[in-house]
Design an enzyme around this catalytic site. Sequence first.
Site, PDB file in Angstrom:
ATOM      1  CG  MET A  87       4.376  -7.485   0.564  1.00 30.80           C
ATOM      2  SD  MET A  87       5.041  -5.910   1.082  1.00 30.80           S
ATOM      3  CE  MET A  87       6.759  -6.373   1.266  1.00 30.80           C
TER       4      MET A  87
ATOM      5  CE  LYS B 185      -2.944  -9.557  -3.889  1.00 35.63           C
ATOM      6  NZ  LYS B 185      -3.508  -9.723  -2.571  1.00 35.63           N
TER       7      LYS B 185
ATOM      8  CG  HIS C 225      -1.914  -1.036   1.320  1.00 37.71           C
ATOM      9  ND1 HIS C 225      -1.838  -2.077   2.206  1.00 37.71           N
ATOM     10  CD2 HIS C 225      -3.069  -1.224   0.622  1.00 37.71           C
ATOM     11  CE1 HIS C 225      -2.886  -2.856   2.065  1.00 37.71           C
ATOM     12  NE2 HIS C 225      -3.640  -2.378   1.107  1.00 37.71           N
TER      13      HIS C 225
END
Length: 281
Positions: free
Chosen positions: A185, A150, A36
């Site tokens: 992640m 992602k 993020h």
Amino acid sequence: MITIHDLNALRAQVESWRRGGNVAFVPTMGSLHAGHLSLVRAARLLADRVVVSIFVNPMQFGAGEDFASYPRTLERDAKMLEGEGTDLLFAPSVETMYPKPQDQQTRVEVPVLSDLLCGASRPGHFVGVATVVCKLFNMVQPDLALFGKKDFQQLMVIRRMADDLAMPVRVMGVDTMREPDGLAMSSRNAYLGEQERAIAPVLYRVLSGLAHKLREGSDDYAGLQAQAARELDENGLRTDYVAIRRAADLLEPDAGEAQLVVLAAAYLGKARLIDNIEVAR
Ligand code: PAF
């Protein structure tokens, strides 16, 4: 950094910023990690002001999914965002985002793209994502918005929505951040126990092997997909799908297709992991 929960205050603040420069927006569900923060950093380089939202969107969770248990860490997240030079954190309540009961809420549906892959396994998920992102775009009115690659299918759904509905926002994808062992992640990695965490990087390893064979020129898409799914299952994951698709629209590719993306989802304990690799050849 200003934290705002209320829609009118958000509008007034962003409107004043937009008069003097451009505004980038990073929508999130919180439980922030370095992935993020890389979006926030990219936003900082591209815009005068950076707005981040944190909202765990009930509409994109199916029955029996992890809406109730999704990690909520607002105080910690706010500190991390402040450290990255975020200008405004918008953290609305469910009532602010959905004043009416959910079955009366206008929905945004991106057909076809929303029904494939993760959409097939999670019916209604992308309607929930498109609806909340559409609302957030209307609330924040950003010049550009950044999303992690992602969630490749999510990025495509949002791009298509913005394009089809002529929204005046540039939708940008940012490369996936990975742990040193390759695991993408994700906030949901927190669900992995110690043993599961040791197994999880297999997903990226298997996709990397598949991508390598595509780059070498293999067109046996069905064979490669089946072999990759077998490898995941043999290593302790439970494959949901492994798919080789056209990067442009996620439809099935013809032999020789130059722009591909390999996508996979697999269950590991309580977590459903997803990952993908783009292949240009
Ligand atoms: O990727 C996410 O965190 C969410 O799906 C998003 C884009 C913030 C919409 O709720």
